[in-house]
Design a protein around this motif. Structure first.
Motif, PDB file in Angstrom:
ATOM      1  N   ALA B  23       0.844  -1.187   0.000  1.00 48.93           N
ATOM      2  CA  ALA B  23       0.000   0.000   0.000  1.00 48.93           C
ATOM      3  C   ALA B  23       0.883   1.241   0.000  1.00 48.93           C
ATOM      4  O   ALA B  23       1.773   1.355   0.837  1.00 48.93           O
ATOM      5  N   PRO B  24       0.680   2.147  -0.958  1.00 47.82           N
ATOM      6  CA  PRO B  24       1.536   3.331  -0.996  1.00 47.82           C
ATOM      7  C   PRO B  24       1.248   4.256   0.181  1.00 47.82           C
ATOM      8  O   PRO B  24       0.095   4.415   0.585  1.00 47.82           O
ATOM      9  N   ARG B  25       2.285   4.810   0.725  1.00 52.08           N
ATOM     10  CA  ARG B  25       2.137   5.730   1.861  1.00 52.08           C
ATOM     11  C   ARG B  25       2.620   7.097   1.424  1.00 52.08           C
ATOM     12  O   ARG B  25       3.687   7.216   0.827  1.00 52.08           O
ATOM     13  N   VAL B  26       1.851   8.081   1.728  1.00 50.22           N
ATOM     14  CA  VAL B  26       2.293   9.435   1.448  1.00 50.22           C
ATOM     15  C   VAL B  26       3.248   9.839   2.571  1.00 50.22           C
ATOM     16  O   VAL B  26       2.920   9.667   3.743  1.00 50.22           O
ATOM     17  N   PRO B  27       4.437  10.338   2.241  1.00 56.03           N
ATOM     18  CA  PRO B  27       5.365  10.706   3.322  1.00 56.03           C
ATOM     19  C   PRO B  27       4.828  11.865   4.152  1.00 56.03           C
ATOM     20  O   PRO B  27       4.232  12.800   3.621  1.00 56.03           O
ATOM     21  N   ARG B  28       5.034  11.744   5.465  1.00 52.28           N
ATOM     22  CA  ARG B  28       4.597  12.816   6.368  1.00 52.28           C
ATOM     23  C   ARG B  28       5.816  13.619   6.776  1.00 52.28           C
ATOM     24  O   ARG B  28       6.748  13.063   7.360  1.00 52.28           O
ATOM     25  N   MET B  29       5.807  14.894   6.478  1.00 56.65           N
ATOM     26  CA  MET B  29       6.969  15.731   6.747  1.00 56.65           C
ATOM     27  C   MET B  29       6.744  16.580   7.987  1.00 56.65           C
ATOM     28  O   MET B  29       5.612  16.935   8.317  1.00 56.65           O
ATOM     29  N   GLU B  30       7.840  16.895   8.630  1.00 61.24           N
ATOM     30  CA  GLU B  30       7.809  17.836   9.753  1.00 61.24           C
ATOM     31  C   GLU B  30       7.443  19.225   9.235  1.00 61.24           C
ATOM     32  O   GLU B  30       7.736  19.554   8.089  1.00 61.24           O
ATOM     33  N   VAL B  31       6.837  20.012  10.091  1.00 64.30           N
ATOM     34  CA  VAL B  31       6.569  21.403   9.717  1.00 64.30           C
ATOM     35  C   VAL B  31       7.873  22.185   9.851  1.00 64.30           C
ATOM     36  O   VAL B  31       8.493  22.196  10.911  1.00 64.30           O
ATOM     37  N   GLU B  32       8.301  22.823   8.758  1.00 68.33           N
ATOM     38  CA  GLU B  32       9.566  23.565   8.781  1.00 68.33           C
ATOM     39  C   GLU B  32       9.429  24.826   9.620  1.00 68.33           C
ATOM     40  O   GLU B  32       8.389  25.488   9.592  1.00 68.33           O
ATOM     41  N   ALA B  33      10.483  25.152  10.320  1.00 74.01           N
ATOM     42  CA  ALA B  33      10.463  26.376  11.117  1.00 74.01           C
ATOM     43  C   ALA B  33      10.434  27.578  10.184  1.00 74.01           C
ATOM     44  O   ALA B  33      10.939  27.524   9.059  1.00 74.01           O
ATOM     45  N   ASP B  34       9.819  28.665  10.623  1.00 70.33           N
ATOM     46  CA  ASP B  34       9.708  29.941   9.895  1.00 70.33           C
ATOM     47  C   ASP B  34       8.853  29.846   8.636  1.00 70.33           C
ATOM     48  O   ASP B  34       8.826  30.785   7.837  1.00 70.33           O
ATOM     49  N   ILE B  55       1.943  16.133   1.357  1.00 73.49           N
ATOM     50  CA  ILE B  55       1.817  16.690  -0.002  1.00 73.49           C
ATOM     51  C   ILE B  55       1.596  18.205   0.071  1.00 73.49           C
ATOM     52  O   ILE B  55       0.633  18.732  -0.490  1.00 73.49           O
ATOM     53  N   GLY B  56       2.442  18.881   0.765  1.00 74.93           N
ATOM     54  CA  GLY B  56       2.371  20.339   0.817  1.00 74.93           C
ATOM     55  C   GLY B  56       1.177  20.897   1.561  1.00 74.93           C
ATOM     56  O   GLY B  56       0.824  22.056   1.411  1.00 74.93           O
ATOM     57  N   GLN B  57       0.513  20.039   2.328  1.00 70.53           N
ATOM     58  CA  GLN B  57      -0.690  20.453   3.042  1.00 70.53           C
ATOM     59  C   GLN B  57      -0.511  20.206   4.521  1.00 70.53           C
ATOM     60  O   GLN B  57      -0.053  19.128   4.904  1.00 70.53           O
ATOM     61  N   LEU B  58      -0.892  21.158   5.326  1.00 71.32           N
ATOM     62  CA  LEU B  58      -0.766  20.953   6.767  1.00 71.32           C
ATOM     63  C   LEU B  58      -1.951  20.124   7.265  1.00 71.32           C
ATOM     64  O   LEU B  58      -3.102  20.400   6.919  1.00 71.32           O
ATOM     65  N   VAL B 113      -5.098  23.659   4.570  1.00 71.52           N
ATOM     66  CA  VAL B 113      -4.966  22.985   5.855  1.00 71.52           C
ATOM     67  C   VAL B 113      -6.091  21.977   5.983  1.00 71.52           C
ATOM     68  O   VAL B 113      -7.223  22.248   5.581  1.00 71.52           O
ATOM     69  N   ARG B 114      -5.760  20.791   6.466  1.00 72.87           N
ATOM     70  CA  ARG B 114      -6.808  19.816   6.781  1.00 72.87           C
ATOM     71  C   ARG B 114      -6.870  19.663   8.290  1.00 72.87           C
ATOM     72  O   ARG B 114      -5.864  19.358   8.916  1.00 72.87           O
ATOM     73  N   VAL B 115      -8.059  19.879   8.825  1.00 77.03           N
ATOM     74  CA  VAL B 115      -8.256  19.718  10.259  1.00 77.03           C
ATOM     75  C   VAL B 115      -8.976  18.396  10.474  1.00 77.03           C
ATOM     76  O   VAL B 115     -10.011  18.144   9.851  1.00 77.03           O
TER      77      VAL B 115
END
Ligand code: SF4
Lengths: 172, 260
Positions: B23-34, B55-58, B113-115
């Motif tokens: 199953a493909p997983r979308v990588p989850r990235m840390e929120v960059e500072a600043d 994918i560029g979405q918080l 943003v997705r809440v």
């Protein structure tokens, strides 16, 4: 000087009166089939194309009417959802007798690819259908052929609709 | 043929796994500072339980009880002025919970943003229509499809299914072809329950054609009485058109004059 035959009795004799009434009435009915302007899904686009200039339904005396009171053919063009079934049946009931139904496209015939909870699995569950027209979507030529088939069917019916065997189904 | 396995609990336990399929997983990235998202998280403070960039979405996980508070902050402080979608995901079989999501858009920053929040079965959620009018229909749809009640909604009513419908179709427990209520819905509504016998059950095999059915089918040129038995074939009845009944001049006694 009359160019046509004057003495009808000389050739095959006069037809029986009732037959000729049948013929006359069916001639009238079959050459002015007015369908209801009623589209349900993508098939309706093809139905509109058939009514437009290129395919030109008018030349068969088929003019779309916006009121069920003036229409005598219902073309069920598209997916009939269960929520809408009630209204489709009401429109059918509002049409005046004699009336015919063309079920256009796989969705109207059988539910088509929408094998789901929300689609009526064939409009013949709620409305008696005269012509089933296969295709997804059927091309305008196919709809015209269906209409010509319906004309053929009407010409073979008894003008008194109560004599038609199909009438039994109408009550269902 | 593949071995038959009961499929009542497809969600809790997968019944078919291809060992070569991952199953493909979308990588989850840390929120960059600043970054812009870092400011968003700062504005939210303690309201955000977990957050990452996908994918560029918080994506922000929150407590379901604080949803209006979070939306107010996002709309008024961070400029997320549009709610493009709101709905739920059914995880009842897996975790006994619904996952609710709100998809928000900031037009000036071109950021989304997705809440995300979770509620238990039977719990209600607070409406956000006071902040986003676009959530009005979305919340009605969620109520229609999942049966999730929305508190303080101005007009909480089914939006897609008919008002008298039973069941919530997007639940994983709802059968795709409908339950008994669904399969007789149009018949019951139009003709009444006693007509079920006359009309019969739904045919769920659309390719089925009954060649010998004379109740529903007839062919032009092969007309037979209603419900006749035609298992050994029907008689052809020559097609006569009204045109052919016109007088045939070539065989009639009348002879046409030369001008014709
Ligand atoms: S038969 Fe095909 S084209 Fe027609 S309504 Fe159904 S899906 Fe659309």
């Amino acid at each position: 000087m009359a160019q046509h035959q004057v003495n009808y009795a000389s050739a095959a004799g006069l037809p029986i009166a009732l037959t000729s009434v049948d013929k006359l009435v069916n001639w009238g009915r079959s050459n002015s089939l007015w369908p209801l302007t009623y589209g349900l899904a993508c098939c309706a686009i093809e139905m509109m194309a058939s009514g437009g200039a290129r395919y030109d339904f008018d030349r068969m005396g088929t003019i779309f009417r916006a009121s069920p009171r003036q229409a005598d053919v219902m073309i069920l063009a598209g997916t009939l959802s269960k929520k809408h079934a009630e209204f489709a049946r009401r429109l059918y009931d509002q049409m005046t007798e004699p009336k015919w139904v063309i079920s256009m496209g796989s969705c109207a015939n059988t539910g088509g690819m929408f094998n789901t909870y929300a689609t009526v699995q064939g409009v013949d569950r709620i409305i008696p259908v005269d012509i089933y027209l296969p295709g997804c979507a059927p091309r305008p030529e196919t709809l015209q052929y269906a209409l010509m088939m319906l004309q053929k069917k009407i010409r073979r019916e008894s003008a008194n609709m109560n004599n038609n065997t199909k009438q039994n189904l109408r009550l269902v | 043929m593949r071995k038959y396995v009961p499929k009542d609990n497809v969600q809790g336990k997968s019944y078919y796994t291809d060992r070569y399929w991952v199953a493909p997983r979308v990588p989850r990235m840390e929120v960059e500072a600043d970054s812009h998202f870092a400011d968003v998280l700062k504005a939210l403070g303690k309201l955000s339980k977990e957050s990452y960039v996908e994918i560029g979405q918080l994506v922000v996980h929150i407590d379901a009880t604080t949803n209006v508070e979070v939306m107010t902050v996002l709309k008024e402080t961070c400029g997320y002025t549009q709610c493009s979608e709101q709905s739920a995901v059914d995880y009842l079989a897996k975790d006994g919970e619904f996952e609710l999501f709100y998809q928000l858009l900031n037009i000036t920053e071109a950021k989304r943003v997705r809440v995300v929040c979770r509620i238990k079965k039977g719990e209600a959620i607070e409406s956000i229509t006071s902040l986003y009018h676009s959530a009005n229909f979305a919340e009605r749809e969620m109520f229609d499809m999942f049966g999730i009640k929305v508190n303080n909604h101005p007009f909480l009513k089914r939006i897609l299914m008919p008002d008298d419908w039973e069941g919530h179709p997007l639940l994983k427990t709802y059968p795709m072809i409908g339950d008994e209520f669904a399969s007789w819905y149009e018949v019951d509504k139009i003709f009444g329950k006693e007509y079920r016998d006359v009309i019969g059950p739904e045919n769920r095999d659309p390719a089925r054609i009954d060649r010998y059915d004379t109740k529903r089918f007839s062919r032009v040129g092969y007309e037979v009485p209603f419900d006749a038995d035609i298992s050994d074939g029907e008689k052809e009845q020559a097609i006569e058109y009204s045109e052919t009944l016109l007088v045939d001049y070539t065989t009639s006694s009348k002879t046409l004059d030369e001008r014709r």
